[in-house]
Design a protein around this motif. Structure first.
Motif, short mmCIF file in Angstrom:
data_model
loop_
_atom_site.label_atom_id
_atom_site.label_comp_id
_atom_site.label_asym_id
_atom_site.label_seq_id
_atom_site.Cartn_x
_atom_site.Cartn_y
_atom_site.Cartn_z
N LEU A 61 0.82 -1.22 0.00
CA LEU A 61 0.00 0.00 0.00
C LEU A 61 0.86 1.27 0.00
O LEU A 61 0.47 2.28 -0.55
CB LEU A 61 -0.93 -0.01 1.22
N LYS A 62 2.05 1.17 0.60
CA LYS A 62 2.96 2.32 0.56
C LYS A 62 3.51 2.55 -0.85
O LYS A 62 3.75 3.67 -1.26
CB LYS A 62 4.14 2.09 1.51
N LEU A 63 3.69 1.46 -1.57
CA LEU A 63 4.33 1.53 -2.88
C LEU A 63 3.40 2.10 -3.96
O LEU A 63 3.85 2.79 -4.88
CB LEU A 63 4.81 0.14 -3.29
N ILE A 64 2.11 1.83 -3.86
CA ILE A 64 1.16 2.23 -4.91
C ILE A 64 1.01 3.76 -4.90
O ILE A 64 0.75 4.36 -3.86
CB ILE A 64 -0.22 1.56 -4.69
N PRO A 65 1.12 4.42 -6.06
CA PRO A 65 0.92 5.89 -6.13
C PRO A 65 -0.58 6.24 -6.13
O PRO A 65 -1.19 6.43 -7.17
CB PRO A 65 1.59 6.25 -7.46
N HIS A 66 -1.19 6.32 -4.93
CA HIS A 66 -2.64 6.48 -4.82
C HIS A 66 -3.13 7.80 -5.40
O HIS A 66 -4.31 7.92 -5.74
CB HIS A 66 -3.06 6.37 -3.34
N GLN A 67 -2.26 8.79 -5.51
CA GLN A 67 -2.70 10.07 -6.07
C GLN A 67 -3.00 9.96 -7.57
O GLN A 67 -3.70 10.81 -8.13
CB GLN A 67 -1.66 11.16 -5.82
N LYS A 68 -2.48 8.88 -8.21
CA LYS A 68 -2.73 8.68 -9.63
C LYS A 68 -3.69 7.53 -9.89
O LYS A 68 -4.53 7.58 -10.78
CB LYS A 68 -1.41 8.45 -10.37
N PHE A 69 -3.53 6.46 -9.18
CA PHE A 69 -4.44 5.31 -9.29
C PHE A 69 -4.28 4.45 -8.05
O PHE A 69 -3.31 4.60 -7.29
CB PHE A 69 -4.16 4.49 -10.56
N SER A 70 -5.21 3.57 -7.85
CA SER A 70 -5.16 2.68 -6.70
C SER A 70 -5.75 1.32 -7.10
O SER A 70 -6.24 1.16 -8.23
CB SER A 70 -5.92 3.27 -5.51
N PHE A 71 -5.68 0.37 -6.17
CA PHE A 71 -6.21 -0.98 -6.41
C PHE A 71 -7.13 -1.34 -5.26
O PHE A 71 -6.68 -1.55 -4.12
CB PHE A 71 -5.07 -1.99 -6.52
N THR A 72 -8.42 -1.39 -5.55
CA THR A 72 -9.42 -1.72 -4.53
C THR A 72 -9.16 -3.08 -3.92
O THR A 72 -9.33 -3.28 -2.71
CB THR A 72 -10.82 -1.69 -5.16
N LYS A 73 -8.71 -4.02 -4.75
CA LYS A 73 -8.50 -5.39 -4.28
C LYS A 73 -7.51 -5.44 -3.13
O LYS A 73 -7.71 -6.20 -2.16
CB LYS A 73 -8.02 -6.24 -5.46
N ILE A 74 -6.45 -4.64 -3.20
CA ILE A 74 -5.44 -4.66 -2.14
C ILE A 74 -6.01 -4.15 -0.83
O ILE A 74 -5.81 -4.73 0.25
CB ILE A 74 -4.21 -3.83 -2.57
N TRP A 75 -6.76 -3.03 -0.90
CA TRP A 75 -7.38 -2.49 0.32
C TRP A 75 -8.30 -3.53 0.96
O TRP A 75 -8.27 -3.74 2.17
CB TRP A 75 -8.18 -1.23 -0.01
N LEU A 76 -9.13 -4.16 0.14
CA LEU A 76 -10.10 -5.12 0.68
C LEU A 76 -9.42 -6.36 1.24
O LEU A 76 -9.80 -6.87 2.30
CB LEU A 76 -11.10 -5.51 -0.41
#
Length: 511
Positions: free
Chosen positions: A396-411
């Protein structure tokens, strides 16, 4: 009175008219005409006249004349010819003097030393030749040919002790491998095995590489010393396990044990080598191991060897293209089929280290599954919950959430915390997801979790945030109304319907 005679007139030939001006089929050049004329000359005419010297005076005149010619030419080639001429005249003192004049200027040219020494040897002036060789190797100690020639002369004379001294003087300059091997061969020609062994010890100390150690071991094998050969290989492995050519050493060691019928030793050597040598440099080692297992191993051993070969193929693929995530998945599946936890983790760590270079979601879609499979492996197979939690956190730290994210990882991270009965951590994760990368599925799963836990007030707050984020989402309004209706909160349901209708009217008006 005499009349003067008129001068005779010379008649010039009339010019011949050329009727055919086309070129002849065979062209003859001036050079060809001269060459043919020379070839047609008689042998007596072609050869220079022979000069016969009948007394010492003529001989002295001839020599003085030739010497003046040579002295008039001051270049190196003329001086060399001058020295050879004096040698032919048997005036060795003059020849020696001329060679010294040459070396005074051209002492760096080792060919001059060779010719000088060859003159002395050819005419059996051994002490003079020895003096030349001593000076040559002192001034040019890095020219191996000088040492070889010097040693060859002394050995032909039978001076074994002198040859040994020359070799020792040469070895002090730490020559290349061939120089040491020449010294060893010299000692073996005189059956000095212990001396040769001592030289080998100095050799491998001077050149700590694989080939000298293998030569040392082969020397012991030829002398029937299997224990000494094994000792050589073991010492070499201790010193050169990380060397670039370590593969050759391990192959030679294993083949030695195979010849000694020490099958288990050979197998251990192969396995140790495969664990320590980088896969990109172990192609020959894998092939030898597979052949070895087919010859001596059981079905399990053969299978392990084949797995090792497939492992090498995957290593080659990921080395050529580290971003080939499909190759990493195949490699991981291979390691999981073997079941070595440390190796599986190592491959996972190497795979996730290859982060896509572009912050475009398309390039991350395959990569993110490496993290997912890694977390699931730690949770299900190794049951290391803290490590699993750390994997989700790092992802979760690695993903650039300001540009895109992955719902699957959060869930998946939240569901993992729920399975560990850590509801507070799960709520924090889902709340962070709503704050940083809100998605329909995150709201639905969060509401579903709170509803199953019976936290109606939390469900209402989540629906409110959901509708604030996406007021045009009719499905969210409907689910909110259904929730209040199922709780028999008619007034609340009616108020939500009115809000939904007013929101829809305002959106239509705005449109």
């Amino acid at each position: 009175m005499e009349s003067k005679s008129e001068p005779t007139r010379v008649k010039l030939p009339r010019p011949v008219r050329v009727n055919v001006k086309t070129p002849a089929p065979v062209q003859i050049t001036v050079e060809q005409i001269l060459r043919e004329a020379k070839e047609c000359q008689e042998a007596e005419i072609r050869a220079p006249p022979k000069q016969k010297i009948t007394d010492e005076t003529e001989l002295a005149d001839y020599r003085n004349h030739k010497r003046k010619e040579f002295e008039g030419q001051r270049n190196k080639s003329s001086l060399v010819k001058y020295a050879k001429w004096e040698e032919n005249q048997k005036d060795f003192k003059r020849a020696r003097s001329i060679w010294e004049r040459v070396l005074k200027v051209e002492y760096r040219d080792h060919s001059m030393w060779l010719k000088y020494a060859e003159m002395e040897m050819k005419n059996e002036f051994i002490n003079h030749a020895r003096n030349v060789w001593d000076r040559a190797v002192t001034l040019l100690p890095r020219v191996d040919q000088l040492w070889y020639k010097y040693i060859h002369m002394e050995e032909m004379l039978g001076n074994v002790a002198t040859v040994r001294k020359i070799f020792e003087k040469w070895m002090a300059w730490k020559p290349d491998e061939q120089g040491w091997l020449s010294y060893i061969k010299f000692e073996l020609r005189y059956n000095e095995v212990e001396r040769a062994r001592a030289i080998f010890e100095r050799f491998v100390d001077c050149h700590p590489r694989v080939s000298p150690w293998i030569s040392y071991a082969n020397f012991e094998i030829k002398n029937g010393e299997a224990v000494q050969a094994r000792n050589c290989y073991e010492r070499a492995v201790d010193k050169l396990v990380d060397d670039d050519e370590a593969e050759k050493l391990f192959v030679a060691f294993a083949e030695f044990e195979d010849k000694c019928k020490e099958i288990e030793r050979a197998r251990c050597i192969y396995q140790f080598a495969l664990d320590h040598i980088p896969k990109g440099r172990a192609e020959d080692l894998y092939n030898k191991f597979v052949v070895f297992e087919k010859q001596y191993g059981d079905s399990e051993g053969i299978e392990d060897a084949i797995v090792g070969k497939r492992r090498f193929q995957y290593e080659d693929e990921v080395r050529k293209n580290p971003m080939n995530y499909d190759a990493w998945f195949d490699y991981i599946r291979l390691e999981e089929s073997v079941g070595n936890k440390e190796r599986i983790r190592e491959v996972y760590e190497r795979a996730i280290a290859n982060v896509p270079p572009s912050e475009v979601k398309h390039y991350w879609q395959r990569y993110i599954y490496l993290w997912i499979y890694y977390a699931l492996y730690e949770e299900i197979d190794t049951q290391d919950m803290e490590r699993t939690r750390e994997i989700y956190r790092e992802c979760l730290k690695l993903i650039p959430h300001q540009k895109f994210s992955f719902t699957k990882i959060w869930l998946l991270a939240a569901q993992f915390e729920i399975r560990q009965l850590r509801l507070r951590e799960a709520r924090l994760l889902l709340g962070e997801a709503i704050g940083r990368a809100p998605k329909d599925k995150i709201f639905k799963k969060y509401i579903e979790m709170e509803l199953q836990l019976g936290n109606i007030d939390r469900c209402r707050k989540l629906y409110e945030k959901y509708l604030e984020w996406s007021p045009e989402n009719c499905n969210a309004w409907s689910k909110f109304i259904e929730l209040e209706s199922s709780l028999h909160e008619t007034d609340r349901a009616r108020a939500i319907i009115e809000l939904a209708v007013n929101r829809a009217a305002s959106l239509d008006y705005a449109a």
